[in-house]
Scaffold this motif. Structure first.
Motif, PDB file in Angstrom:
ATOM      1  N   VAL A  47       0.842  -1.326   0.037  1.00 32.44           N
ATOM      2  CA  VAL A  47       0.130  -0.105   0.166  1.00 32.44           C
ATOM      3  C   VAL A  47       0.771   1.152  -0.089  1.00 32.44           C
ATOM      4  O   VAL A  47       2.006   1.352   0.864  1.00 32.44           O
ATOM      5  CB  VAL A  47      -0.891  -0.032   1.367  1.00 32.44           C
ATOM      6  CG1 VAL A  47      -1.488   1.270   1.671  1.00 32.44           C
ATOM      7  CG2 VAL A  47      -2.005  -1.185   1.002  1.00 32.44           C
ATOM      8  N   GLU A  48       0.521   2.385  -0.860  1.00 26.89           N
ATOM      9  CA  GLU A  48       1.409   3.288  -0.869  1.00 26.89           C
ATOM     10  C   GLU A  48       0.387   4.669  -1.013  1.00 26.89           C
ATOM     11  O   GLU A  48      -0.588   4.773  -1.859  1.00 26.89           O
ATOM     12  CB  GLU A  48       2.255   3.361  -2.149  1.00 26.89           C
ATOM     13  CG  GLU A  48       3.308   2.352  -1.988  1.00 26.89           C
ATOM     14  CD  GLU A  48       4.103   2.511  -3.403  1.00 26.89           C
ATOM     15  OE1 GLU A  48       5.077   3.136  -3.504  1.00 26.89           O
ATOM     16  OE2 GLU A  48       3.853   1.671  -4.381  1.00 26.89           O
ATOM     17  N   LYS A  49       0.435   5.519   0.060  1.00 32.21           N
ATOM     18  CA  LYS A  49      -0.304   6.546   0.078  1.00 32.21           C
ATOM     19  C   LYS A  49      -1.793   6.435   0.024  1.00 32.21           C
ATOM     20  O   LYS A  49      -2.548   7.108  -0.826  1.00 32.21           O
ATOM     21  CB  LYS A  49       0.204   7.758  -0.724  1.00 32.21           C
ATOM     22  CG  LYS A  49       1.767   8.158  -0.838  1.00 32.21           C
ATOM     23  CD  LYS A  49       2.016   9.304  -1.433  1.00 32.21           C
ATOM     24  CE  LYS A  49       1.483  10.654  -1.037  1.00 32.21           C
ATOM     25  NZ  LYS A  49       1.892  11.735  -1.829  1.00 32.21           N
ATOM     26  N   GLN A  50      -2.036   5.202   0.730  1.00 30.13           N
ATOM     27  CA  GLN A  50      -3.437   4.774   1.022  1.00 30.13           C
ATOM     28  C   GLN A  50      -4.113   4.375  -0.295  1.00 30.13           C
ATOM     29  O   GLN A  50      -5.295   4.311  -0.543  1.00 30.13           O
ATOM     30  CB  GLN A  50      -4.333   6.094   1.624  1.00 30.13           C
ATOM     31  CG  GLN A  50      -3.968   6.306   3.106  1.00 30.13           C
ATOM     32  CD  GLN A  50      -4.350   5.304   3.932  1.00 30.13           C
ATOM     33  OE1 GLN A  50      -5.413   5.129   4.365  1.00 30.13           O
ATOM     34  NE2 GLN A  50      -3.421   4.562   4.376  1.00 30.13           N
ATOM     35  N   HIS A  51      -3.308   3.858  -1.239  1.00 26.88           N
ATOM     36  CA  HIS A  51      -3.718   3.093  -2.542  1.00 26.88           C
ATOM     37  C   HIS A  51      -3.005   1.899  -2.560  1.00 26.88           C
ATOM     38  O   HIS A  51      -1.664   1.618  -2.461  1.00 26.88           O
ATOM     39  CB  HIS A  51      -3.540   4.000  -3.685  1.00 26.88           C
ATOM     40  CG  HIS A  51      -4.240   5.166  -4.017  1.00 26.88           C
ATOM     41  ND1 HIS A  51      -3.958   6.297  -3.290  1.00 26.88           N
ATOM     42  CD2 HIS A  51      -5.475   5.372  -4.449  1.00 26.88           C
ATOM     43  CE1 HIS A  51      -4.797   7.289  -3.442  1.00 26.88           C
ATOM     44  NE2 HIS A  51      -5.809   6.606  -4.283  1.00 26.88           N
ATOM     45  N   ALA A  52      -3.729   0.774  -2.846  1.00 21.71           N
ATOM     46  CA  ALA A  52      -3.153  -0.759  -3.023  1.00 21.71           C
ATOM     47  C   ALA A  52      -2.393  -0.530  -4.312  1.00 21.71           C
ATOM     48  O   ALA A  52      -2.653  -0.453  -5.446  1.00 21.71           O
ATOM     49  CB  ALA A  52      -4.111  -1.768  -3.016  1.00 21.71           C
ATOM     50  N   SER A  53      -0.891  -0.701  -4.128  1.00 16.18           N
ATOM     51  CA  SER A  53       0.066  -0.751  -5.595  1.00 16.18           C
ATOM     52  C   SER A  53       0.278  -1.791  -5.960  1.00 16.18           C
ATOM     53  O   SER A  53       0.953  -2.171  -7.027  1.00 16.18           O
ATOM     54  CB  SER A  53       1.225   0.393  -5.106  1.00 16.18           C
ATOM     55  OG  SER A  53       2.056  -0.257  -3.852  1.00 16.18           O
ATOM     56  N   ASN A  54       0.290  -2.982  -5.111  1.00 17.26           N
ATOM     57  CA  ASN A  54       0.791  -4.199  -5.553  1.00 17.26           C
ATOM     58  C   ASN A  54      -0.109  -5.334  -4.666  1.00 17.26           C
ATOM     59  O   ASN A  54      -0.098  -5.279  -3.383  1.00 17.26           O
ATOM     60  CB  ASN A  54       2.066  -4.462  -5.508  1.00 17.26           C
ATOM     61  CG  ASN A  54       2.570  -5.897  -5.766  1.00 17.26           C
ATOM     62  OD1 ASN A  54       2.753  -6.180  -6.913  1.00 17.26           O
ATOM     63  ND2 ASN A  54       3.197  -6.525  -4.480  1.00 17.26           N
ATOM     64  N   ILE A  55      -0.561  -6.360  -5.424  1.00 17.71           N
ATOM     65  CA  ILE A  55      -1.212  -7.433  -4.899  1.00 17.71           C
ATOM     66  C   ILE A  55      -0.766  -8.574  -5.964  1.00 17.71           C
ATOM     67  O   ILE A  55      -1.388  -8.842  -6.809  1.00 17.71           O
ATOM     68  CB  ILE A  55      -2.660  -7.408  -4.886  1.00 17.71           C
ATOM     69  CG1 ILE A  55      -3.106  -6.129  -3.796  1.00 17.71           C
ATOM     70  CG2 ILE A  55      -3.314  -8.587  -4.103  1.00 17.71           C
ATOM     71  CD1 ILE A  55      -4.652  -6.057  -3.535  1.00 17.71           C
ATOM     72  N   THR A  56       0.059  -9.431  -5.319  1.00 19.35           N
ATOM     73  CA  THR A  56       0.393 -10.526  -6.111  1.00 19.35           C
ATOM     74  C   THR A  56       0.421 -11.996  -5.321  1.00 19.35           C
ATOM     75  O   THR A  56       0.606 -11.953  -4.203  1.00 19.35           O
ATOM     76  CB  THR A  56       1.981 -10.504  -6.605  1.00 19.35           C
ATOM     77  OG1 THR A  56       2.704 -10.343  -5.573  1.00 19.35           O
ATOM     78  CG2 THR A  56       1.981  -9.144  -7.462  1.00 19.35           C
ATOM     79  N   SER A  57      -0.024 -12.956  -6.031  1.00 23.80           N
ATOM     80  CA  SER A  57       0.005 -14.155  -5.536  1.00 23.80           C
ATOM     81  C   SER A  57       0.439 -15.015  -6.375  1.00 23.80           C
ATOM     82  O   SER A  57       0.155 -15.028  -7.683  1.00 23.80           O
ATOM     83  CB  SER A  57      -1.312 -14.452  -4.986  1.00 23.80           C
ATOM     84  OG  SER A  57      -1.633 -15.785  -4.488  1.00 23.80           O
ATOM     85  N   SER A  58       1.276 -16.129  -6.023  1.00 19.94           N
ATOM     86  CA  SER A  58       1.758 -17.219  -6.815  1.00 19.94           C
ATOM     87  C   SER A  58       2.040 -18.427  -6.458  1.00 19.94           C
ATOM     88  O   SER A  58       2.303 -18.673  -5.068  1.00 19.94           O
ATOM     89  CB  SER A  58       3.236 -16.656  -7.526  1.00 19.94           C
ATOM     90  OG  SER A  58       4.068 -16.548  -6.394  1.00 19.94           O
TER      91      SER A  58
END
Length: 227
Positions: free
Chosen positions: A36-47
């Motif tokens: 999360v960056e500045k109250q925004h989800a910038s990365n969600i990864t699953s592998s």
């Protein structure tokens, strides 16, 4: 059929083919990363990455082959490839390899954890990060903020023709906070608990809760504004 039974089938095949030594390995890794960056989800990864490898000593030479498919037919085909590679290597090898006999090893290791992070909904993890990161904001001097969670689960199984069976199961969890402030155009940065995206340890989600990210966010925000 369980994966360990599939590996046993491969070991039986190697014995029937008369190899001097053979081993079969399974490795499955599940990973998840949320930023999360500045109250925004910038990365969600699953592998998920999985595979099996077979190494044999045949006619005094080594042969190795691997496959991403965890099935009996795939593993038998991979075992046959490893044997063929060993035969080819044997023709080219001037010195033949011999292994001493040894007793089989039977062991199993589980890293301890209380809460499986992969059972926690992504929405709950995001809420945790948003709340912690919010304590990094609130000043015109703050230029950038970031909060990260990362998890990895690993399963390893090893069998060989001596009769060894070794199982390993690891759960790793980690988190990190980062804040950057601008003082007269000069950036100053503070992070928790370490730089380079935080800290990871062998534990479950309980390790994240114990870190108390909200209070730590308040602390590093105060520090960066004092620089």
């Amino acid at each position: 059929m369980k994966d360990i039974d599939i590996l046993k089938e491969a070991v039986c095949f190697l014995k029937k083919r008369g190899v001097e030594y053979g081993e079969v390995r399974k490795d499955v890794r599940s990973a998840e990363s949320i930023t999360v960056e500045k109250q925004h989800a910038s990365n969600i990864t699953s592998s998920i990455a999985s595979g099996m490898g077979i190494r044999v000593l045949h006619k005094g030479a080594w042969g190795f082959a691997a496959t991403p498919q965890i099935t009996v037919p795939s593993l038998i085909s991979t075992a046959q490839k490893a044997i063929e590679y060993a035969k080819t290597a044997s023709v080219l090898s001037k010195k033949k390899i011999r292994l001493p006999e040894r007793s089989p090893v039977r062991d199993c290791y589980h890293s301890g954890f209380i809460i499986d992070p992969f059972n926690i909904p992504v929405s709950q993890k995001l809420a945790h990060l948003f709340k912690a990161e919010s304590h990094l904001l609130g000043s015109n001097l703050i230029a950038h903020t970031k909060a990260t969670l990362f998890f990895e689960k690993t399963e390893k199984i090893f069998l060989d023709t001596y009769g060894s069976i070794i199982e390993q199961y690891f759960m790793e969890s980690g988190a990190g906070l980062e804040v950057t402030a601008l003082h007269h155009g000069e950036p100053q940065k503070r992070s928790f608990p370490t730089s380079h995206e935080g800290h990871i340890c062998q534990a479950g989600y309980e390790a994240i809760l114990e870190m108390n990210l909200e209070e730590c966010a308040k602390k590093i925000k105060k520090e960066v504004l004092l620089l």
